[in-house]
Design a protein around this motif. Structure first.
Motif, PDB file in Angstrom:
ATOM      1  N   PHE A 228     -26.022  10.747 -17.944  1.00  0.00           N
ATOM      2  CA  PHE A 228     -24.753  11.012 -17.261  1.00  0.00           C
ATOM      3  C   PHE A 228     -24.269  12.420 -17.599  1.00  0.00           C
ATOM      4  N   GLY A 229     -23.666  13.074 -16.603  1.00  0.00           N
ATOM      5  CA  GLY A 229     -23.025  14.361 -16.839  1.00  0.00           C
ATOM      6  C   GLY A 229     -23.406  15.462 -15.883  1.00  0.00           C
ATOM      7  N   MET A 230     -24.386  15.245 -15.009  1.00  0.00           N
ATOM      8  CA  MET A 230     -24.796  16.289 -14.082  1.00  0.00           C
ATOM      9  C   MET A 230     -23.765  16.449 -12.973  1.00  0.00           C
ATOM     10  N   PRO A 231     -23.475  17.696 -12.536  1.00  0.00           N
ATOM     11  CA  PRO A 231     -22.501  17.908 -11.448  1.00  0.00           C
ATOM     12  C   PRO A 231     -22.963  17.254 -10.157  1.00  0.00           C
ATOM     13  N   GLY A 232     -21.989  16.862  -9.339  1.00  0.00           N
ATOM     14  CA  GLY A 232     -22.285  16.141  -8.113  1.00  0.00           C
ATOM     15  C   GLY A 232     -22.951  16.971  -7.042  1.00  0.00           C
ATOM     16  N   SER A 233     -23.038  18.295  -7.206  1.00  0.00           N
ATOM     17  CA  SER A 233     -23.721  19.120  -6.211  1.00  0.00           C
ATOM     18  C   SER A 233     -25.236  18.991  -6.288  1.00  0.00           C
ATOM     19  N   HIS A 234     -25.761  18.389  -7.351  1.00  0.00           N
ATOM     20  CA  HIS A 234     -27.207  18.217  -7.500  1.00  0.00           C
ATOM     21  C   HIS A 234     -27.676  16.991  -6.721  1.00  0.00           C
ATOM     22  N   ASN A 235     -28.938  16.995  -6.364  1.00  0.00           N
ATOM     23  CA  ASN A 235     -29.552  15.810  -5.768  1.00  0.00           C
ATOM     24  C   ASN A 235     -30.370  15.075  -6.830  1.00  0.00           C
ATOM     25  N   ASP A 236     -31.034  14.008  -6.422  1.00  0.00           N
ATOM     26  CA  ASP A 236     -31.767  13.177  -7.387  1.00  0.00           C
ATOM     27  C   ASP A 236     -32.922  13.930  -8.037  1.00  0.00           C
ATOM     28  N   ILE A 237     -33.540  14.848  -7.317  1.00  0.00           N
ATOM     29  CA  ILE A 237     -34.664  15.607  -7.887  1.00  0.00           C
ATOM     30  C   ILE A 237     -34.170  16.547  -8.976  1.00  0.00           C
ATOM     31  N   ASN A 238     -33.037  17.227  -8.752  1.00  0.00           N
ATOM     32  CA  ASN A 238     -32.483  18.110  -9.783  1.00  0.00           C
ATOM     33  C   ASN A 238     -32.106  17.333 -11.037  1.00  0.00           C
ATOM     34  N   VAL A 239     -31.530  16.157 -10.846  1.00  0.00           N
ATOM     35  CA  VAL A 239     -31.162  15.331 -12.002  1.00  0.00           C
ATOM     36  C   VAL A 239     -32.408  14.886 -12.748  1.00  0.00           C
ATOM     37  N   LEU A 240     -33.470  14.531 -12.010  1.00  0.00           N
ATOM     38  CA  LEU A 240     -34.711  14.093 -12.646  1.00  0.00           C
ATOM     39  C   LEU A 240     -35.333  15.196 -13.490  1.00  0.00           C
ATOM     40  N   GLU A 241     -35.274  16.427 -12.995  1.00  0.00           N
ATOM     41  CA  GLU A 241     -35.868  17.543 -13.734  1.00  0.00           C
ATOM     42  C   GLU A 241     -35.144  17.815 -15.049  1.00  0.00           C
ATOM     43  N   ARG A 242     -33.890  17.412 -15.157  1.00  0.00           N
ATOM     44  CA  ARG A 242     -33.111  17.677 -16.368  1.00  0.00           C
ATOM     45  C   ARG A 242     -32.914  16.440 -17.245  1.00  0.00           C
ATOM     46  N   SER A 243     -33.351  15.297 -16.788  1.00  0.00           N
ATOM     47  CA  SER A 243     -33.156  14.065 -17.554  1.00  0.00           C
ATOM     48  C   SER A 243     -34.290  13.892 -18.565  1.00  0.00           C
ATOM     49  N   PHE A 244     -34.168  12.827 -19.368  1.00  0.00           N
ATOM     50  CA  PHE A 244     -35.124  12.552 -20.435  1.00  0.00           C
ATOM     51  C   PHE A 244     -35.836  11.213 -20.219  1.00  0.00           C
ATOM     52  N   VAL A 245     -35.972  10.825 -18.961  1.00  0.00           N
ATOM     53  CA  VAL A 245     -36.519   9.505 -18.681  1.00  0.00           C
ATOM     54  C   VAL A 245     -37.989   9.411 -19.071  1.00  0.00           C
ATOM     55  N   PHE A 246     -38.744  10.516 -18.998  1.00  0.00           N
ATOM     56  CA  PHE A 246     -40.163  10.488 -19.333  1.00  0.00           C
ATOM     57  C   PHE A 246     -40.475  11.295 -20.598  1.00  0.00           C
ATOM     58  N   THR A 247     -39.470  11.550 -21.406  1.00  0.00           N
ATOM     59  CA  THR A 247     -39.691  12.359 -22.613  1.00  0.00           C
ATOM     60  C   THR A 247     -40.613  11.651 -23.598  1.00  0.00           C
ATOM     61  N   GLU A 248     -40.331  10.386 -23.896  1.00  0.00           N
ATOM     62  CA  GLU A 248     -41.164   9.651 -24.841  1.00  0.00           C
ATOM     63  C   GLU A 248     -42.576   9.461 -24.308  1.00  0.00           C
ATOM     64  N   LEU A 249     -42.717   9.269 -23.006  1.00  0.00           N
ATOM     65  CA  LEU A 249     -44.045   9.119 -22.416  1.00  0.00           C
ATOM     66  C   LEU A 249     -44.833  10.412 -22.518  1.00  0.00           C
ATOM     67  N   ALA A 250     -44.180  11.540 -22.277  1.00  0.00           N
ATOM     68  CA  ALA A 250     -44.870  12.826 -22.374  1.00  0.00           C
ATOM     69  C   ALA A 250     -45.219  13.179 -23.812  1.00  0.00           C
ATOM     70  N   GLN A 251     -44.433  12.747 -24.755  1.00  0.00           N
ATOM     71  CA  GLN A 251     -44.692  13.035 -26.162  1.00  0.00           C
ATOM     72  C   GLN A 251     -45.637  12.036 -26.816  1.00  0.00           C
ATOM     73  N   GLY A 252     -46.042  11.015 -26.081  1.00  0.00           N
ATOM     74  CA  GLY A 252     -46.967  10.039 -26.631  1.00  0.00           C
ATOM     75  C   GLY A 252     -46.329   9.034 -27.556  1.00  0.00           C
ATOM     76  N   ARG A 253     -45.019   8.862 -27.491  1.00  0.00           N
ATOM     77  CA  ARG A 253     -44.309   7.924 -28.371  1.00  0.00           C
ATOM     78  C   ARG A 253     -43.896   6.654 -27.661  1.00  0.00           C
ATOM     79  N   ALA A 254     -44.206   6.525 -26.375  1.00  0.00           N
ATOM     80  CA  ALA A 254     -43.849   5.321 -25.628  1.00  0.00           C
ATOM     81  C   ALA A 254     -44.879   4.224 -25.865  1.00  0.00           C
ATOM     82  N   PRO A 255     -44.468   2.975 -25.878  1.00  0.00           N
ATOM     83  CA  PRO A 255     -45.435   1.878 -26.033  1.00  0.00           C
ATOM     84  C   PRO A 255     -46.448   1.889 -24.899  1.00  0.00           C
ATOM     85  N   PRO A 256     -47.670   1.441 -25.155  1.00  0.00           N
ATOM     86  CA  PRO A 256     -48.697   1.462 -24.103  1.00  0.00           C
ATOM     87  C   PRO A 256     -48.407   0.464 -22.993  1.00  0.00           C
ATOM     88  N   VAL A 257     -48.763   0.857 -21.780  1.00  0.00           N
ATOM     89  CA  VAL A 257     -48.622   0.004 -20.597  1.00  0.00           C
ATOM     90  C   VAL A 257     -49.964  -0.008 -19.886  1.00  0.00           C
TER      91      VAL A 257
END
Length: 416
Positions: A228-257
Motif C-alpha cells: 500500500f502507498g503508491m499514488p493513484g496515477s499509476h497502473n497495475d504494472i507500475n505498482v507491480l514493478e515497485r512491489s515486493f510480491v516476488f522478492t522472496e522467490l527471486a532471492q531463493g527464500r520462498a518455499p518450493p512449489v
C-alpha cells in the motif's frame, strides 16, 4: 482585542467618570471568558460501566450476534486483541489524573477505534455513548492501528509457509488450477484531504486523488500480501514493478512449489491476474477473445477463480467502512497504518471464523522454515538471483503454462 482594552484603560485613567470603572471590569471579564477553555464533565466511569453492561458482562444486554455485527468480530477475539494491545502499548492502560480521577479505560479507547474503523464515522460520533472526546478518539485510532501493525504483522501479514502452500495447492488442484497460489489485483482508496501539491500525482483515471493497495488473496479470502502507498496515477504494472510480491522467490527464500500440468513439470507457483499484467511465468491470464470451446471454457474458469481477490476487497470494505469511503486523514503514514490494520484484522476474523470441520485432510510435511538467505558477496549467488528473475519473467513459459492449463481444464470438463 488587546489594543481596544488598552485604549479603554487609558480612557479610564484619564477620566473621572465612575461608569468607566464598571465598563473596564466588564471588558476584562468578557475577555477572560472568551479565552477560558470550557471543560466538559463526561463521566468516564459511567461510560465504561454502560459499555461493560451492554457487551462484556456475564449476561450482557446485547447478545453475541449483535456484538459480532457491531464490532465485526466475536467477543473472544476482541478480548484477545484488547489484552495484546494493552500489554504492548502503555497508552491504552487506564490511569488516574493528578487529582486521582480515573481516566478512560482500555475498553473505551479500543471500542472507539474499532467503531471508527467499522463504520467510517467521525471522531466525535461515539462521544455520547462511550464518553470520549474527539482528540482522544483520533489519538486512540492512530495508536490502535500502529500497535496492531507492530504486534500482528509477522503472523497475519506474512508470506505462505510450506504448510500453507501445501493447502493452497491442494485446493487449487480441486478447482482445476494446479500450482495456483491465489489471485492478484489492485484497489484504490480515495484520499479526500490529499495535499494540494500532491493532487496531480495521486489523481488517476477517476480524476480524484487515490492511493493504491496491491493484494494477493486465496480462495478463503485470506490476504497473503498487501502493498500500500503508491499514488493513484499509476497502473497495475507500475505498482507491480515497485512491489515486493516476488522478492522472496527471486532471492531463493520462498518455499518450493512443484506441480505437474499436462505432462510438464513446473517449479514456480502462479497467480491469476487480469489482462493488464505482463506475460510472466508467475501469472496466468484469461483469453480476451476466446475462440473454440476449449478457450471459452478456460476463460470462464479463470475469470471465475480470479474473483477471489475481488471478493476479498469487497469483504474488506464491507467490514471496515473507513476504507470504503474517502479518507479524511492528512498523513500518508497514518493511512498506511489504517490500511494494514484493517487487512490484519480481516485475516484474524477469517482465522477465528474458519470452520475446521470443512478443511481438507492434508498431511503436512514439517520442513525446516529456515530458508537460506541471499548473500551479497558471492558472485555465484548473485548470478542465481539474476537467473531466477529471468525465469519469473519468462514469456515462453507463460504461454506454455497457459496452454497446459487449457488442456487440463478441458480434460476435467470432458470427464464430468
Amino acid at each position: 482585542m488587546v489594543r481596544t482594552f488598552f485604549r479603554k484603560l487609558l480612557r479610564y485613567l484619564s477620566s473621572d467618570d465612575d461608569d468607566s470603572d464598571d465598563d473596564l471590569y466588564e471588558d476584562v471579564e468578557e475577555q477572560c471568558t472568551r479565552k477560558r477553555r470550557k471543560f466538559i464533565r463526561r463521566n468516564h466511569i459511567q461510560g465504561h460501566e454502560r459499555l461493560y453492561r451492554d457487551y462484556f458482562a456475564e449476561n450482557p444486554v446485547y447478545p453475541s450476534n449483535l456484538f459480532r455485527r457491531r464490532f465485526r468480530m466475536s467477543r473472544p477475539l476482541f478480548l484477545h486483541i484488547l489484552n495484546e494491545v494493552v500489554a504492548n502499548e502503555p497508552y491504552f492502560v487506564q490511569r488516574r489524573d493528578n487529582i486521582g480521577r480515573l481516566g478512560l479505560s482500555s475498553m473505551q479507547k479500543i471500542t472507539a477505534a474499532l467503531r471508527m474503523l467499522a463504520y467510517g464515522v467521525s471522531a466525535d460520533f461515539m462521544d455520547e455513548y462511550i464518553r470520549i472526546g474527539e482528540s482522544t478518539a483520533m489519538e486512540s485510532l492512530k495508536k490502535f492501528c500502529e500497535t496492531i501493525v507492530s504486534i500482528f504483522s509477522s503472523e497475519y501479514l506474512r508470506s505462505p509457509n510450506t504448510n500453507d502452500i501445501t493447502r493452497l495447492l491442494a485446493v487449487a488442484d480441486q478447482r482445476g488450477f494446479p500450482g495456483m497460489l491465489g489471485s492478484i489485483d489492485c484497489m484504490h482508496w480515495k484520499w479526500k484531504n490529499c495535499p494540494t501539491a500532491w493532487k496531480g500525482m495521486y489523481s488517476g483515471h477517476i480524476r480524484e486523488p487515490t492511493i493504491i493497495l496491491e493484494a494477493v488473496a486465496s480462495y478463503d479470502l485470506w490476504i497473503w500480501y498487501a502493498f500500500f502507498g503508491m499514488p493513484g496515477s499509476h497502473n497495475d504494472i507500475n505498482v507491480l514493478e515497485r512491489s515486493f510480491v516476488f522478492t522472496e522467490l527471486a532471492q531463493g527464500r520462498a518455499p518450493p512449489v512443484n506441480y505437474t500440468v499436462n505432462g510438464h513439470d513446473y517449479t514456480m507457483g502462479y497467480y491469476l491476474a487480469d489482462g493488464i499484467y505482463p506475460k510472466w511465468q508467475t501469472f496466468v491470464k484469461t483469453i480476451p477473445s476466446p475462440r473454440g470451446n476449449k478457450n471459452k471454457h478456460f476463460a470462464k474458469a479463470q475469470e471465475s477463480a480470479r474473483k477471489d481477490v475481488e471478493r476479498a476487497f469487497g469483504v474488506l470494505q464491507q467490514r471496515f467502512a473507513i476504507i470504503r469511503g474517502p479518507s479524511r486523514m492528512f498523513k500518508l503514514k497514518v493511512l498506511t497504518n489504517i490500511m494494514k490494520a484493517c487487512v490484519i484484522l480481516h485475516n484474524m476474523i477469517i482465522e477465528d471464523e474458519r470452520d475446521d470441520g470443512d478443511s481438507l485432510n492434508i498431511e503436512y510435511d514439517q520442513l525446516d522454515d529456515d530458508l537460506p538467505e541471499l548473500s551479497r558477496t558471492q558472485t555465484n549467488e548473485f548470478m542465481d538471483f539474476i537467473q531466477r528473475c529471468l525465469l519469473i519473467k519468462d514469456s515462453s513459459a507463460h504461454h506454455q503454462l497457459q496452454e497446459d492449463l487449457i488442456e487440463h481444464q478441458w480434460l476435467l470438463y470432458s470427464q464430468q
